[in-house]
Design a protein around this motif. Structure first.
Motif, short mmCIF file in Angstrom:
data_model
loop_
_atom_site.label_atom_id
_atom_site.label_comp_id
_atom_site.label_asym_id
_atom_site.label_seq_id
_atom_site.Cartn_x
_atom_site.Cartn_y
_atom_site.Cartn_z
N ASP A 115 1.46 73.18 38.19
CA ASP A 115 0.48 73.92 38.99
C ASP A 115 -0.64 72.97 39.35
N GLN A 152 -6.48 73.94 31.80
CA GLN A 152 -6.08 75.05 30.92
C GLN A 152 -4.81 74.68 30.15
N ARG A 211 -4.64 73.99 41.60
CA ARG A 211 -5.98 74.31 41.09
C ARG A 211 -6.25 73.36 39.93
N THR A 268 0.98 80.08 32.01
CA THR A 268 0.47 78.97 31.21
C THR A 268 0.30 79.38 29.75
N ASP A 288 5.31 74.12 33.95
CA ASP A 288 4.44 75.12 34.55
C ASP A 288 4.55 75.00 36.07
MG MG Z 1 -1.31 78.98 35.02
#
Ligand code: MG
Ligand code: GDP
Length: 288
Positions: free
Chosen positions: A118, A127, A121, A95, A170
């Motif tokens: 992703d 993030q 999570r 990331t 990602d």
């Molecule tokens: Mg990541």
């Protein structure tokens, strides 16, 4: 010392060299091959001094890591949207590297779209949102626990439709089992190709230099599952010298595109083989 020896070499020099190579993260296979090569060249009487042996080693290491590596940004002015997928296990810096790449491309005047693949999570998406804000790049994010492939399908489709120069995707680095992760990555890869023929145009494997030789095993696992085009080696700002990259380049023939040298937005460098081998040799010198 070993590194500055003009005197004729003897077995103890070769033993010391062997010790250095085997403690350098290069990997046993590549270290073995390099040693055999040097022994042969020595036998043919061309390498007489420690200096000559080290120059030869340096030459061979440079040749190993100098694989053709097209710049990711060379052809971003083309009509075609370029789709890049980042893969790697949790915590290696996917990331963060994606944010740095977005920043790099934006600085060169390109438009960038980010995809939050992703989805396992919630924190991972948040993030990435921070990097999207920081680089002023839109982010495609699915609903909570969305199917990652559908998020990336949507990302690629939008990237093409709206004519973005670069689409960065990602991905997750961990599922319940490694087999599940690899299946998921294969599916994402396939689905992106459905959204846009030929996508992803680049698959970048992100590796953490601080884990040493484990990175070779990691790389093998990913390469078996999906076609990896290039590597970003992160965390070279610490004590890691990244010797492992010589083993990976030697065994898997995958070039290093970039290195990560910190957590900041500017901490990405194009990989420079000569500089890299120079730094690796400096670390040999510290050991010798
Ligand atoms: Mg990541
Ligand atoms: P991901 O799980 O693969 O997406 O990894 P992240 O991008 O979340 O990074 C994991 C941690 O490594 C974070 O704390 C990052 O700030 C840090 N990190 C990433 N790249 C680098 C680097 O090049 N140098 C250093 N020192 N830290 C890095």
């Amino acid at each position: 010392s070993l590194l500055s020896g003009g005197a004729a070499i003897d077995e103890s020099v070769m033993d010391e060299l062997e010790a250095i190579l085997f403690t350098s993260d290069i990997g046993a296979r590549t270290a073995d091959r390099l040693l055999e090569d040097l022994k042969q060249r020595r036998g043919s009487d061309r390498l007489k001094t420690a200096d000559e042996v080290f120059a030869a080693l340096r030459e061979e290491l440079s040749a190993i890591v100098r694989l053709p590596a097209p710049s990711l940004f060379d052809d971003l002015d083309a009509e075609r949207t370029k789709v890049v997928m980042l893969v790697g296990v949790n915590g290696v810096g996917k990331t963060t590297s994606m944010g740095k790449l977005a920043h790099w491309a934006k600085n060169k005047g390109h438009s960038v779209l980010l995809g939050a693949g992703d989805t396992f999570r919630a924190a991972a998406v948040d993030q990435l949102q921070v990097w999207a804000d920081r680089t002023d790049s839109p982010l495609v994010r699915g609903a909570d626990q969305a199917d990652p492939s559908s998020v990336l399908f949507e990302t690629v489709e939008r990237g093409v439709k709206e004519g973005f120069d670069l689409v960065l995707c990602d991905t997750a680095g961990r599922l319940h089992t490694r087999a599940e992760l690899m299946d998921e990555l294969k599916k994402m890869h396939r689905v992106m190709g459905k959204a846009f023929e030929g996508a992803p145009h680049e698959v970048i494997l992100v590796l953490d230099a601080t884990i040493g030789q484990n990175a070779i095993a990691q790389a093998r696992t990913f390469v078996e599952a999906i076609p990896v085009d290039g590597i970003i080696l992160t965390k070279l700002d610490g004590t890691a010298r990244g010797g492992v990259i010589a083993g990976i380049c030697d065994e898997l023939k995958i070039p290093v595109y970039y290195i990560g040298v910190g957590e900041g937005v500017d901490d990405l460098r194009a990989f420079d083989p000569d500089e890299f081998v120079g730094a690796l040799f400096d670390s040999f010198g510290e050991q010798a």
